[in-house]
Design a protein around this motif. Structure first.
Motif, mmCIF file in Angstrom:
data_model
loop_
_atom_site.group_PDB
_atom_site.id
_atom_site.type_symbol
_atom_site.label_atom_id
_atom_site.label_comp_id
_atom_site.label_asym_id
_atom_site.label_seq_id
_atom_site.Cartn_x
_atom_site.Cartn_y
_atom_site.Cartn_z
ATOM 1 N N ALA A 56 0.772 -1.211 0.007
ATOM 2 C CA ALA A 56 0.083 -0.004 -0.097
ATOM 3 C C ALA A 56 0.835 1.280 0.062
ATOM 4 N N VAL A 57 0.522 2.156 -0.725
ATOM 5 C CA VAL A 57 1.494 3.285 -0.832
ATOM 6 C C VAL A 57 0.474 4.529 -0.471
ATOM 7 N N PHE A 58 1.064 5.521 0.318
ATOM 8 C CA PHE A 58 0.250 6.726 0.580
ATOM 9 C C PHE A 58 1.119 7.682 0.417
ATOM 10 N N ASP A 59 0.517 8.953 -0.198
ATOM 11 C CA ASP A 59 0.854 10.113 -0.305
ATOM 12 C C ASP A 59 0.737 10.771 1.334
ATOM 13 N N ILE A 60 1.477 11.666 1.397
ATOM 14 C CA ILE A 60 1.622 12.271 2.916
ATOM 15 C C ILE A 60 0.754 13.575 3.207
ATOM 16 N N ASP A 61 1.169 14.812 2.498
ATOM 17 C CA ASP A 61 0.743 15.697 2.612
ATOM 18 C C ASP A 61 -0.647 16.095 2.137
ATOM 19 N N TRP B 260 -1.929 19.076 7.202
ATOM 20 C CA TRP B 260 -1.303 20.224 6.418
ATOM 21 C C TRP B 260 -0.145 20.011 5.719
ATOM 22 N N GLN B 261 0.503 20.651 5.054
ATOM 23 C CA GLN B 261 1.521 20.192 4.021
ATOM 24 C C GLN B 261 3.001 20.321 4.691
ATOM 25 N N LEU B 262 3.921 19.280 4.782
ATOM 26 C CA LEU B 262 4.882 19.433 5.296
ATOM 27 C C LEU B 262 5.955 20.361 4.640
ATOM 28 N N TYR C 184 3.810 18.464 13.807
ATOM 29 C CA TYR C 184 2.964 18.176 12.872
ATOM 30 C C TYR C 184 2.716 16.331 12.996
ATOM 31 N N LYS C 185 3.485 15.850 13.246
ATOM 32 C CA LYS C 185 3.633 14.337 13.300
ATOM 33 C C LYS C 185 2.369 13.758 13.614
ATOM 34 N N ASP C 186 1.559 14.119 14.650
ATOM 35 C CA ASP C 186 0.531 13.637 15.252
ATOM 36 C C ASP C 186 -0.701 14.297 14.754
ATOM 37 N N GLN C 187 -0.648 15.293 14.099
ATOM 38 C CA GLN C 187 -1.745 15.918 13.544
ATOM 39 C C GLN C 187 -2.184 15.383 12.260
ATOM 40 N N VAL C 188 -2.914 14.366 12.246
ATOM 41 C CA VAL C 188 -2.859 13.535 11.150
ATOM 42 C C VAL C 188 -4.730 13.166 10.997
ATOM 43 N N ILE D 35 5.191 8.291 -0.305
ATOM 44 C CA ILE D 35 5.785 8.790 -1.481
ATOM 45 C C ILE D 35 5.367 10.129 -1.395
ATOM 46 N N SER D 36 6.062 11.122 -1.295
ATOM 47 C CA SER D 36 5.699 12.813 -1.170
ATOM 48 C C SER D 36 6.667 13.430 -2.161
ATOM 49 N N ALA D 37 5.984 14.687 -2.153
ATOM 50 C CA ALA D 37 6.806 15.761 -2.912
ATOM 51 C C ALA D 37 7.455 16.536 -2.006
#
Length: 242
Positions: free
Chosen positions: A12-17, A23-25, A95-99, A120-122
């Protein structure tokens, strides 16, 4: 993380932001670099104005993001690896727990089902690695910024649009995972190609562009608002609340 081992497990692959993190890292990192004095005030003000224009809906998110990327690519020249690492750690701490609960819980559930979990993230690889460690991803990819003699040169390889799919194929081959049962979660048009390459694509809080593509493709849509998660299932070109 357990990198480089072969497996016949599904992935399984996840975008992050905007998909895991609320929010956007990348954007939070720019704020932190400015706070630490690594970005010129006048240049960062352009980013703040572009962000406000987007929030007021007088300009697009894409226009704001492009302004931000251009600033980071120019401002990062000469910043030391140590300074960027410190800024990344500060952002992670905040931000690590602001999910989103949906994606956070989905990751936990897939781990119990023996999935290999990729991120996978930009956003810059330095901060993606920290987040991947925190959430126990099996492997990850982020945008690469070149360094020379411990300083960033400004040369970058940004993982956007089709580049995410290219990197996902690298991870698939690296870990020898199977595509049967594969899953991907993304929130924007830059994730479309990645979502199209798996058995189970999920458009999560999608942008209009991703929504339109998901509708044409018959992909499920998940929307999380406040303390509610809504699952929209496609049928005859329309969506119904599950």
């Amino acid at each position: 993380m357990n990198l480089g081992q072969s497996s016949d497990r599904p992935f399984a692959v996840f975008d992050i932001d905007g998909t895991l993190i609320r929010w956007q890292l990348y954007h939070a990192l720019a704020d932190e670099l400015a706070r630490q004095g690594h970005l010129e005030t006048s240049q960062f003000q352009k980013v703040r104005q572009a962000r406000m224009n987007w929030k007021r809906r007088t300009n697009t998110f894409t226009a704001y993001e492009q302004t931000l990327v251009e600033l980071i690519n120019s401002a990062i020249v000469g910043i030391s690896e140590g300074d960027l690492k410190n800024a990344c750690q500060a952002v992670l701490n905040e931000y690590k727990d602001q999910v989103y609960t949906y994606t956070r819980d989905l990751i936990k559930d897939l781990k119990t089902k023996c999935y290999l979990i990729f991120a996978i993230s930009a956003s810059p690889q330095e901060i993606v690695e920290l987040l991947a460690d925190y959430y126990g991803f099996d492997d990850f990819g982020g945008s690469f910024y070149e360094t020379k003699d411990g300083l960033y040169t400004g040369k970058a390889d940004i993982l956007m649009s089709s580049r995410k799919t290219d990197f996902l194929n690298v991870l698939i081959n690296k870990h020898n995972v199977v595509k049967s049962g594969s899953l991907a979660v993304g929130d924007s048009e830059s994730d479309i190609a990645m979502l199209a390459g798996v058995d189970n694509p999920i458009a999560f809080n999608p942008t209009k562009e991703l929504f339109d593509h998901a509708q044409k493709s018959g992909w499920p849509i998940i929307v999380e608002r406040k303390n509610m998660v809504y699952q929209l299932t496609p049928k005859n070109g329309k969506y119904f609340l599950a």
